[in-house]
Every structure is written in C-alpha cells, then in structure tokens.
Design an enzyme around this catalytic site. Structure first.
Site, mmCIF file in Angstrom:
data_model
loop_
_atom_site.group_PDB
_atom_site.id
_atom_site.type_symbol
_atom_site.label_atom_id
_atom_site.label_comp_id
_atom_site.label_asym_id
_atom_site.label_seq_id
_atom_site.Cartn_x
_atom_site.Cartn_y
_atom_site.Cartn_z
ATOM 1 C CE LYS A 231 -4.452 -1.705 1.301
ATOM 2 N NZ LYS A 231 -5.506 -1.852 2.292
ATOM 3 N NE ARG A 265 -7.583 -7.901 0.051
ATOM 4 C CZ ARG A 265 -7.022 -7.135 -0.888
ATOM 5 N NH1 ARG A 265 -5.961 -6.415 -0.601
ATOM 6 N NH2 ARG A 265 -7.530 -7.102 -2.096
HETATM 7 C C1 YH5 Z 1 -7.955 -4.148 2.900
HETATM 8 O O1 YH5 Z 1 -7.075 -3.502 3.458
HETATM 9 N N1 YH5 Z 1 -7.502 -3.508 0.476
HETATM 10 S S1 YH5 Z 1 -7.800 -3.303 -2.230
HETATM 11 C C2 YH5 Z 1 -3.227 0.302 -3.245
HETATM 12 C C3 YH5 Z 1 -1.957 -0.215 -3.392
HETATM 13 C C4 YH5 Z 1 -1.710 -1.525 -3.089
HETATM 14 C C5 YH5 Z 1 -2.742 -2.328 -2.662
HETATM 15 C C6 YH5 Z 1 -1.056 1.842 -4.073
HETATM 16 N N2 YH5 Z 1 -9.175 -4.682 -0.380
HETATM 17 C C7 YH5 Z 1 -8.153 -4.138 1.489
HETATM 18 O O2 YH5 Z 1 -4.881 -3.846 -1.732
HETATM 19 N N3 YH5 Z 1 -10.016 -5.631 1.700
HETATM 20 C C8 YH5 Z 1 -8.165 -3.853 -0.633
HETATM 21 O O3 YH5 Z 1 -0.886 0.497 -3.834
HETATM 22 C C9 YH5 Z 1 -9.179 -4.876 0.956
HETATM 23 N N4 YH5 Z 1 -8.830 -4.904 3.612
HETATM 24 C C10 YH5 Z 1 -9.831 -5.630 3.037
HETATM 25 N N5 YH5 Z 1 -10.636 -6.348 3.820
HETATM 26 C C11 YH5 Z 1 -6.480 -2.132 -2.005
HETATM 27 C C12 YH5 Z 1 -5.118 -2.696 -2.070
HETATM 28 C C13 YH5 Z 1 -4.025 -1.814 -2.518
HETATM 29 C C14 YH5 Z 1 -4.259 -0.501 -2.818
#
Ligand code: YH5
Length: 299
Positions: A231, A265
C-alpha cells in the site's frame, strides 16, 4: 524471565461456509485481482486462465484463503457494472470452490455477493461492511464468513481529505457497531472478521495510529484482518514504488500480527509465511501449525 506475549488473539475457529479455520497462527489471505489492469488482456479466456494459474501459485505458496476481486477500490478507480464484475469473478469462484478452495470475494455489491455465495464462495470481504441495502440479509441467509472493513468516504474520493477527531476510537466504534448489526441480523459471531481498512480514507498518520493501536480493535474479541500489502503508506515510508514494497509489506505484517491481527491480506504469500515462521519461532511459538482447513459439511 517473564516473556511478553503478543495481544491475545481470539482462539475460537473462524467459520466460513464449509470451513472452520483455527486461529492458532495468522491466516494468510492471498490477493487475486481480476481487474483488466491486473491481467493485461488477451480476451476473457486468457484473463481466466491467467487468474487460475495465479490462484494455483498462491495456494502452492501456502495461502489459506484466496480473495478474489473484480473491482478496483484504489483511490480514483471507477465503478464496474454488476454484469462486468460477475463476468470477471464468477467463473473463477465456481472453478476454485469446486476444487475445495476457501474462496473470499472482495465486493461491495449485493448482486455479486448473492451470485458468488450461490457459486460456493466461503467468505465475503466487503469494504462497505455490509451497509448496502440487503447485504446483511444475504449474508444472514448464508453460512459464509464476512470481513467488515472501515472506510471513510467513497473509493473515488476517500483520500482527498481524510478527517477524524480520534481515528482509533472512531474506527473501533464503527466496527463494533457493524459487528452488532451483523449479529442482530442473525450472522453468528464466529463468522465475523473486523478490518480497520488501511489506506481507505486515511492519511499516513491515521494509518500508523491504527497500526500501533490494532490491539485495541482485537479486544473487541473478533479476529482482525490487516491489509497492508504494497500500500501507498509503505511507499510514503520507504520512497519506493508499488512494485518494490515487499520488504516494507513484510515488516507491516509483522507489526500487525504483533498487535493481534489474526488474518493478513497479502500479495506475496511465500515471503510473508517465511517471515512469520522465523518471527514465531523466535518467540517460542510453533513455527507454522496446521489450521485444520477442514470442510465441516458437504462433499
Ligand atoms: C484491505 O485492506 N484492500 S484493495 C493500493 C496499493 C496496493 C494495494 C497503491 N481490499 C483491502 O490492496 N479488503 C483492498 O498500492 C481490501 N482490507 C480488506 N478487507 C487495495 C489494495 C491496494 C491498494
């Protein structure tokens, strides 16, 4: 010498569909995105077979559940129509559930919840925490597990101006209220997971307060899921782009587990498990016990 133990994690198994997952070690939820940008297109079948191959790889690496998402919730991402989201996720859910995989579906849409639960999904991961009209009822009529996540605002605009009086208390109170709403609707507590929603309407400082205070959310006595993998907050801390945040992601997982997270996750399953094995052994814990991914009924 007295040893300080990590915050006590709830020990009853997590019930999700046909599965009962022991929480004797962190559960690993592998991320499987099926958005067009995640599998450069060569037609639907190419997307499907690439996703299936990725699913196989994540399971081989040791994922306990696969989280299948057909709509990006990244800041600025736009909404996907129901039909399109179903075209992306439903064939995969069917194929993987048939193989006995514990499938989680990352969706905010009730139509997608209903269809994927019918197709054998064991878990619904909802960034809206079942606040959509009808969502509680759909889950109550199933035996699936559910992740209730906190988000301030909407995915398109949530990072514009995140604002809290006291972020940890507000997130914890929201999650406690959503868990109560689930239980009141007939969803057994054993099926519920809570998630502070790192990056969902939060500044770096908000995310860090939540990470440091995750034990406070664990004290609600539901398993806590932490989604920190790759993230932006890790980019802000390290100066690295999305493709080079593995070490940062692993450090974040360890911090979350130290604060009582029961599920993580992650995109990088094998590396995460290696890190957790070493870290647990160093604490005198059994490095990587079986979670008894037992099917409790059905075929
Ligand atoms: C979460 O925390 N996150 S989608 C931006 C990124 C990298 C990864 C800029 N779904 C979660 O993974 N579901 C997502 O780089 C989720 N908890 C739960 N339960 C976002 C994501 C991501 C966004």
């Amino acid at each position: 010498m007295a040893e300080s133990l990590p915050a006590a994690a709830p020990q009853r198994p997590l019930r999700c569909g046909r599965f009962a997952l022991k929480l004797n070690r962190p559960l690993i939820m592998g991320v499987l995105n099926v958005t067009p940008d995640s599998f450069s297109d060569g037609g639907r079948y190419a997307g499907f077979s690439a996703a299936l191959a990725q699913a196989g790889a994540l399971l081989e690496e040791g994922a306990d559940l696969l989280d299948i998402g057909g709509e990006s919730t990244r800041p600025g991402a736009h909404e996907v129509p129901v039909e399109e989201e179903l075209r992306r996720v439903l064939p995969l859910v069917q194929a993987l559930a048939r193989e006995g995989v514990a499938v989680s579906v990352d969706t905010r849409k009730t139509e997608v919840m209903r269809a994927t639960l019918d197709a054998g999904a064991a878990f619904i991961n909802d960034v809206y925490a079942l606040q959509a009209p009808g969502a509680l009822e759909i889950l109550a009529a199933s035996d699936a597990g559910v992740c209730l996540m906190h988000m301030q605002g909407e995915p398109g605009t949530m990072q514009r101006r995140p604002d809290y009086h006291e972020v940890l208390r507000e997130v914890r109170d929201f999650l406690a209220a959503r868990a109560r709403a689930c239980v009141a609707a007939g969803i057994a507590p054993e099926r519920i997971v809570l998630d502070p929603g790192f990056g969902f309407g939060k500044t770096l400082e908000h995310n860090l307060v939540l990470l440091r205070g995750l034990a406070e959310i664990s004290r609600l006595a539901y398993p806590v899921l932490a989604g920190l993998s790759r993230k932006s907050m890790l980019g802000a801390l390290t100066g690295r782009g999305a493709g080079e945040r593995l070490a940062a992601s692993i450090a974040a997982v360890l911090a979350a587990v130290a604060q009582g997270a029961s599920l993580v996750r992650v995109h990088d399953v094998a590396a995460t498990i290696d890190a957790l094995k070493v870290w647990r052994a160093a604490q005198g814990l059994e490095p990587w016990p079986d979670v008894g991914l037992a099917e409790t009924r059905g075929t």
